[in-house]
Design an enzyme around this catalytic site. Structure first.
Site, PDB file in Angstrom:
ATOM      1  N   LYS A  67       0.861  -1.192   0.000  1.00 23.40           N
ATOM      2  CA  LYS A  67       0.000   0.000   0.000  1.00 23.40           C
ATOM      3  C   LYS A  67       0.884   1.224   0.000  1.00 23.40           C
ATOM      4  CE  LYS A  67      -4.126   1.909   0.736  1.00 23.40           C
ATOM      5  NZ  LYS A  67      -3.812   2.616  -0.529  1.00 23.40           N
ATOM      6  N   LYS A 103       5.147   1.884  -3.318  1.00 19.52           N
ATOM      7  CA  LYS A 103       5.122   3.272  -3.791  1.00 19.52           C
ATOM      8  C   LYS A 103       5.290   3.259  -5.296  1.00 19.52           C
ATOM      9  CE  LYS A 103       4.808   7.419  -1.947  1.00 19.52           C
ATOM     10  NZ  LYS A 103       4.071   7.778  -0.731  1.00 19.52           N
TER      11      LYS A 103
END
Ligand code: NAD
Length: 414
Positions: A67, A103
């Site tokens: 995430k 990311k």
């Protein structure tokens, strides 16, 4: 994929030494699990084709699907994406969320693109990385220069590719498309809750003064919440310049001025040397881009407390120097984790089908931030270390437990 250790791995090494983590766990955590680069070719408005380099890194999925946000910025590169994915891994672990860390980024200046070109770039990014993204694999979110509209295009593209409405695969969506109320306020509000929860640990007096670098989404909300709680906002800055008043500002007036004049410059007297690091304030809050406090500028910081709202506001050397000087640093992985905490609630909402009100979101966020802040402060006091070391020890212990629970045999095919 890069095999060279990132600067921020120093935080992991220190935590690993303190926790006496096994060599296996260290080896797993020292490198990104998966780092993908892509060329995203976009049909421009004039009919030509232009290619933009993009990246997505899953640093770790030991605790769950990756995430983390997707950044559109001209200076983004693989190293920055890997560093930010590392920070997301430890942030999510510290917050106790069922996520790994990821990311993404595209090297582009979005201001040079038309709206249609930007949409084609956002959709192209998803097409290039479609095998990696998805609710059980990797769940992107907004970051610098990517807002709800960009994320809505991405969510729509992913849904179209998978032939289903995959609304849980991407967070930070507009509310009408399954987004969650309170996401815009989450990072600044969360950082304010953390600061207040740590008031005694940080030795802050009632009405302590604050200087904030960066008056955008996170900085504005932080200013409002701290002002409302009785703190004094004495310094503010944005890309137009910095302002200072020992008497304090009303953030609403600063916001109105900025909206009218497209910047804070002229709202009040310029800060001494146009540099808030040197400003007299009890708390200094970097909330613009990373790397603002390095080994040299750390020498000039006047405040007794630094709250890292921006990711990696301090370089490793800068953060170390602040602590040597007796300045408390509230680390990014704690201070700005309100954003991902509310993204988690959006993911839960999308998967359960049960919608949350803004009050429910804030209540959940506030309790979560206060709980984690207290855990970090108590670990720092018990171990006699700074807040960053304490935060990394808690996060690294969780990651190590997950990696060891899976069994290193499976990981190394022994
Ligand atoms: P934003 O783009 O809304 O605001 C950034 C602000 O910084 C703007 O006011 C801009 O003018 C200012 N700025 C840019 N360069 C500056 C400079 N040299 N000096 C002073 N000000 C400057 O961004 P944001 O969403 O508020 O995020 C701020 C930081 O917090 C970023 O580093 C981001 O990665 C981090 N962060 C944000 C979130 C979130 O949910 N918004 C979550 C986690 C971390």
């Amino acid at each position: 994929m890069t095999t060279e250790a990132l600067d921020v791995c120093a935080y992991l090494e220190r935590a690993a030494d303190a926790l006496d983590l096994s060599e296996d766990v260290r080896e797993v955590l020292m490198h990104p699990t998966r780092s993908v680069s892509a060329s995203i070719t976009v049909r421009m408005g004039d009919g030509s084709l232009k290619t933009f380099p993009g990246w997505r890194t899953i640093y770790s999925n030991a605790l769950g699907p990756a995430k983390g946000g997707i950044r559109f910025h001209p200076t983004v590169d693989e190293h920055e994406v890997n560093t930010l994915a590392f920070l997301m891994t430890f942030k999510n672990a510290l917050a106790g969320l069922p996520f790994g860390g990821g990311k993404g980024g595209v090297a582009v200046n979005p201001r040079m693109l038309s709206r249609h070109e930007l949409e084609r770039l956002a959709r192209g990014y998803v097409r290039a990385l479609k095998h990696d993204l998805g609710t059980g694999r990797d769940i992107p979110a907004p970051d610098v220069n990517t807002n709800g509209t960009v994320l809505a295009w991405m969510a729509d593209e992913l849904a179209a590719l998978e032939g289903t409405a995959h609304t849980a695969s991407i967070t930070g969506k507009p509310i009408v498309l399954g987004g969650i109320p309170g996401r815009a306020e989450a990072t600044g509000r969360g950082a304010a809750k953390v600061t207040m929860a740590l008031k005694d640990h940080l030795g802050l007096a009632d009405g302590a003064s604050i200087a904030i670098q960066g008056f955008g989404n996170a900085g504005v909300q932080y200013a409002h919440d701290m002002h409302e709680a009785g703190y004094k906002i004495v310094g503010l800055s944005d890309s137009s310049g910095s302002v200072y008043s020992a008497d304090g500002f009303d953030p609403s007036e600063a916001e109105a001025f900025k909206a009218e004049h497209r910047g804070l410059k002229g709202f009040a007297d310029e800060a001494p040397g146009n540099d808030l690091r040197r400003a007299e304030a009890d708390i200094l809050v970097p909330a613009a881009l990373g790397g603002w406090i390095d080994g040299d500028s750390a020498e000039t910081v006047e405040a007794g407390v630094v709250v890292e709202v921006s990711n990696q506001a301090c370089t490793v050397g800068g953060g170390d120097r602040l602590e040597e000087r007796g300045i408390h640093v509230v680390p990014d992985i704690l201070a700005n984790s309100g954003g991902v905490s509310v993204s988690y609630l959006e993911w839960v909402q999308n998967r359960s089908g049960e919608e949350m009100t803004k009050e429910q979101v804030f209540d959940n966020l506030d309790r979560r931030m206060e709980r984690v802040a207290r855990q970090v402060a108590s670990r720092a006091a018990d171990d006699g270390v700074g807040l960053r070391a304490a935060a990394y020890r808690i996060a690294a212990a969780r990651l190590a437990e997950a990696i060891e629970s899976m069994g290193t045999r499976r990981l190394f095919n022994e």
